[in-house]
Structure formats: structure tokens, C-alpha cells
Design an enzyme around this catalytic site. Structure first.
Site, PDB file in Angstrom:
ATOM      1  N   ALA A 119       0.916  -1.188   0.037  1.00  0.00           N
ATOM      2  CA  ALA A 119      -0.035   0.018   0.099  1.00  0.00           C
ATOM      3  C   ALA A 119       1.129   1.080   0.112  1.00  0.00           C
ATOM      4  O   ALA A 119       1.694   1.548   1.175  1.00  0.00           O
ATOM      5  CB  ALA A 119      -0.923  -0.066   1.077  1.00  0.00           C
ATOM      6  N   SER A 138       6.008   4.127   3.089  1.00  0.00           N
ATOM      7  CA  SER A 138       5.681   3.044   2.207  1.00  0.00           C
ATOM      8  C   SER A 138       6.542   2.718   1.042  1.00  0.00           C
ATOM      9  O   SER A 138       6.666   1.697   0.400  1.00  0.00           O
ATOM     10  CB  SER A 138       4.250   3.303   1.869  1.00  0.00           C
ATOM     11  OG  SER A 138       3.946   4.545   1.051  1.00  0.00           O
ATOM     12  N   CYS A 171     -10.244   5.266   8.412  1.00  0.00           N
ATOM     13  CA  CYS A 171      -9.682   4.942   7.007  1.00  0.00           C
ATOM     14  C   CYS A 171      -8.978   3.707   6.974  1.00  0.00           C
ATOM     15  O   CYS A 171      -9.106   2.865   6.141  1.00  0.00           O
ATOM     16  CB  CYS A 171      -8.702   5.878   6.601  1.00  0.00           C
ATOM     17  SG  CYS A 171      -7.916   6.019   4.984  1.00  0.00           S
ATOM     18  N   CYS A 204      -5.562  13.890   6.464  1.00  0.00           N
ATOM     19  CA  CYS A 204      -5.091  14.225   5.119  1.00  0.00           C
ATOM     20  C   CYS A 204      -6.281  15.249   4.248  1.00  0.00           C
ATOM     21  O   CYS A 204      -5.719  15.798   3.398  1.00  0.00           O
ATOM     22  CB  CYS A 204      -5.215  13.045   4.415  1.00  0.00           C
ATOM     23  SG  CYS A 204      -6.631  11.806   4.139  1.00  0.00           S
TER      24      CYS A 204
END
Length: 379
Positions: free
Chosen positions: A24, A31, A118, A215
Site C-alpha cells: 500500500a 511506504s 480509514c 489528510c
């Protein structure tokens, strides 16, 4: 497992080249390092980035994940390391599963944590299913948390770097999801180690700043986002003390949170006052002295249990808990009520605990995360 077969670094008894892992990728350094490291080790890496909102809309902001520049950065890392990368449009899912609840919770006087939702409803649900559809053996993320094998299977543990630990935001990870997930950065001692790895792999994002705040909330202005998502929903009302005496007016309860002191607009009083309650039905912001913020009893629902044995079967037990992401764990008594409800008794009272926040459980004698629940009413 045959005696001559050893586990690879992801825990599978086969060569990395025969192990497919979906990473992801948010476009950030964490990441990106996970993807690059696994690619260098020879794994069959597939990078996936979710576009969670329209990066051209007013809700987006520079430096946030999962939109605009970050999608470009994730794609560039994949090109640099030579593995496939896909962008999936999850805007509708993200709005329905995360943003709508965020707005409605604030309008109901709660203080939500959308990053947990999320992970729970998008990344570790829909994206995880996408990874399975791609025939991946597992899904890896850049979260700072550790997955360790225990006597009864995979366990969730805090990151080695306490300053970067993200266990508070991952408490709702289920045992089934944990079986499939991998967190290759959880053992690192500092973020500097992550950036050093990014430089080692020659990644273009090696010096990219970390994303901050939520975000989809520009500059931390929650009220502006809620007003955009729910136009006209914020109604003015009175600021009152605990006896009901009107001290001032407000432009909507969404502008206030439990424990707030600054920005109340009711100066001139002898002693400082804090928001101690939000009465949405009466459109009142209730203020009082600081000692009214302290509480020891915390009712929870939507319990996710990651400890050994059944949640109810274990009965009352002593654990450590976090009722805020920024506070260290503190000693508490856990009293299960049902499979999904419990009461926490804090051994030392805390101030400013708010409905809508998470309460995360920890083993007081180890780094293990035992689960958690959602705080659901005022005091």
C-alpha cells in the site's frame, strides 16, 4: 513444512521471487521504502495507491497523502525499482466510509479519529481484498507497528520507536487482517533509519517531509471541512456555564472540542474556563473549571479484541490504555460488559476525554496491543 525449507523475511516457506506482496503506497517515504526494500530482496512486488479524494478540490492540501503529487511520487518509486504500480479510485468509498462520518460525528458533538476509520474501512478492508484478488500472499504497509508470532498466532505489538508508534490508529485491525498484513518498518529504531534506507535505494522521496494532520483537512481547519460537507448544518447558540448562565455566543458547536480553553470569546472572567460538554440538541457549549474535565470512568463500544482467549471469558483485568494518541499508556481496569462493550476505570483520572475518540488496550507487561474500543458518551 519440510525441514529444508526456511521462512523468508515475510514468513513464507518459499523463495521471495515466488512470494507476491501488494504494498500500500501513499507516496510518502515510509511506504516507498517498504516497496523498495521488498523489491530489492527479490519479492514479486505490486504497488497500489488509493486516490481517496479529488486532489484539485478545496479539501486537498499540499503534503497530504493519497492525492495529487503523492500519487505521482508513488508511481515514480515503482518505476525506479521496476515493479508494477496501480492507482485505484476510492473517492466515493472514502467519502462514504470516512468523511461523512467525520462530519456527522462533529455535528453530534463528538471528536472523531478518521485515520482509524480509514485503516479499518478502506485500507485494511477494500484494499486488502484487492490484494487477495491480485493473488498476493500478503499486503505490506509503511505503518510503524510490529506483527509478531505468538503461541496462538499473529500478535500486534508497538513499534520499536515509541515516537513513531502508530498502534493507537491500528487497534481495530482484526485477527484475520493481521494474519495477512506485514509491517516491515516496525522494528526500526528511528525515522532516520527509514530515510537512510530511502537514500540507499536512491529514492526520489528520500527527503520528502512527513504528512501532517488529517489528510483531507487543510491547515487543521476542521470546521471549514464540515461546513463544506454539510452546508448550513452549523447553527449558532449560547456559551453557558454549568449553572446555565449565558456567558457568550458561538457560531456552531463544530468550532469547539472538549477541553478547549482558547478562542472561547468570553474574556474578563476571574478564572480560566474550559469546554466541559457540548449539548448539540440545545446548541450549547458548556464551560467550567478545569477540574470538571477529569474523569476515571470511560464507557466503550465497538470493542475489537486482539488478546488471547475470548474477550468476555477473560473477565475483569488490569491493562494499560491510551485515550489519546499523544499520551503514553496509563494503568486501568478493563471491565467487559458484552462482546462489543466495556467500561474502563482509569487508576489516575485524565482530563479532556471525549466521545468519538478511541481507547486502546495494551498489555502492561509487554509491547503487545490487546485491541480497543470507541468512547461513546460524555461524563
Amino acid at each position: 513444512m519440510p525441514l529444508d525449507q526456511t521462512l523468508n523475511s515475510l514468513g513464507f516457506a518459499k523463495p521471495p521471487a515466488q512470494t507476491r506482496v501488494v504494498v500500500a503506497m501513499s507516496g510518502g517515504v515510509d511506504s516507498s521504502v517498504v516497496a523498495a526494500q521488498l523489491a530489492e530482496e527479490g519479492y514479486d512486488v505490486v504497488g497500489v495507491t488509493l486516490q481517496l479524494y479529488d486532489h484539485g478540490a478545496a479539501l486537498a492540501k499540499k503534503g497530504a497523502c493519497c492525492a495529487g503529487r503523492d500519487i505521482h511520487d508513488a508511481r515514480r518509486v515503482a518505476e525506479e525499482m521496476g515493479f508494477p504500480h496501480y492507482v485505484l479510485d476510492y473517492e466515493n468509498t472514502f467519502r462514504e466510509a470516512v468523511m461523512d462520518e467525520f462530519a456527522d460525528s462533529y455535528l453530534a458533538g463528538a471528536t472523531p479519529v478518521p485515520c482509524i476509520r480509514c485503516n479499518e474501512r478502506v485500507k485494511f478492508k477494500d484494499l486488502l481484498e484487492t490484494a487477495r484478488d491480485l493473488d498476493a500472499d500478503c499486503m505490506a504497509t509503511g505503518h510503524y507497528i510490529q506483527r509478531k508470532m505468538g503461541a496462538q498466532g499473529a500478535e500486534l505489538h508497538c513499534a520499536a520507536d515509541a515516537a513513531k508508534d502508530q498502534s493507537y490508529f491500528l487497534f481495530s485491525t482484526t485477527p484475520e487482517q493481521l494474519d495477512y498484513l506485514r509491517f516491515p518498518l516496525g522494528h526500526l529504531k528511528s525515522k532516520e533509519e527509514t530515510r537512510a534506507l530511502a537514500a540507499k535505494y536512491g529514492l526520489s522521496v528520500a527527503d520528502k517531509p512527513d504528512s501532517q494532520d488529517i489528510c483531507f483537512v487543510p491547515n487543521g481547519n476542521y470546521a471549514a471541512v464540515i461546513e463544506k460537507l454539510r452546508p448550513g448544518a452549523a447553527e449558532p447558540g449560547d456559551i453557558v456555564d454549568t449553572d446555565g448562565r449565558v456567558l457568550g455566543q458561538h457560531n456552531g458547536v463544530i468550532h469547539y472540542t472538549i477541553g478547549q480553553r482558547r478562542g472561547l470569546g468570553i474574556g474578563g472572567l476571574a478564572d480560566p474556563l474550559y469546554v466541559v460538554k457540548l449539548d448539540v440538541a440545545a446548541r450549547q457549549v458548556i464551560v467550567g473549571p478545569k477540574d470538571l474535565l477529569a474523569t476515571r470512568k470511560v464507557p466503550l463500544r465497538e470493542i475489537n479484541w486482539l488478546g488471547d482467549g475470548g474477550f468476555l471469558a477473560g473477565g475483569t483485568r488490569q491493562i494499560a490504555v491510551k485515550c489519546r494518541s499523544t499520551k503514553p499508556p496509563t494503568d486501568a481496569i478493563l471491565r467487559p460488559i458484552s462482546d462489543t462493550e466495556a467500561e474502563i476505570e482509569l487508576l489516575v483520572a485524565e482530563e479532556g476525554i471525549s466521545p468519538g475518540q478511541a481507547c486502546v488496550f495494551y498489555d502492561p507487561d509487554s509491547t503487545r496491543v490487546l485491541g480497543g474500543g470507541w468512547i461513546w458518551r460524555g461524563y
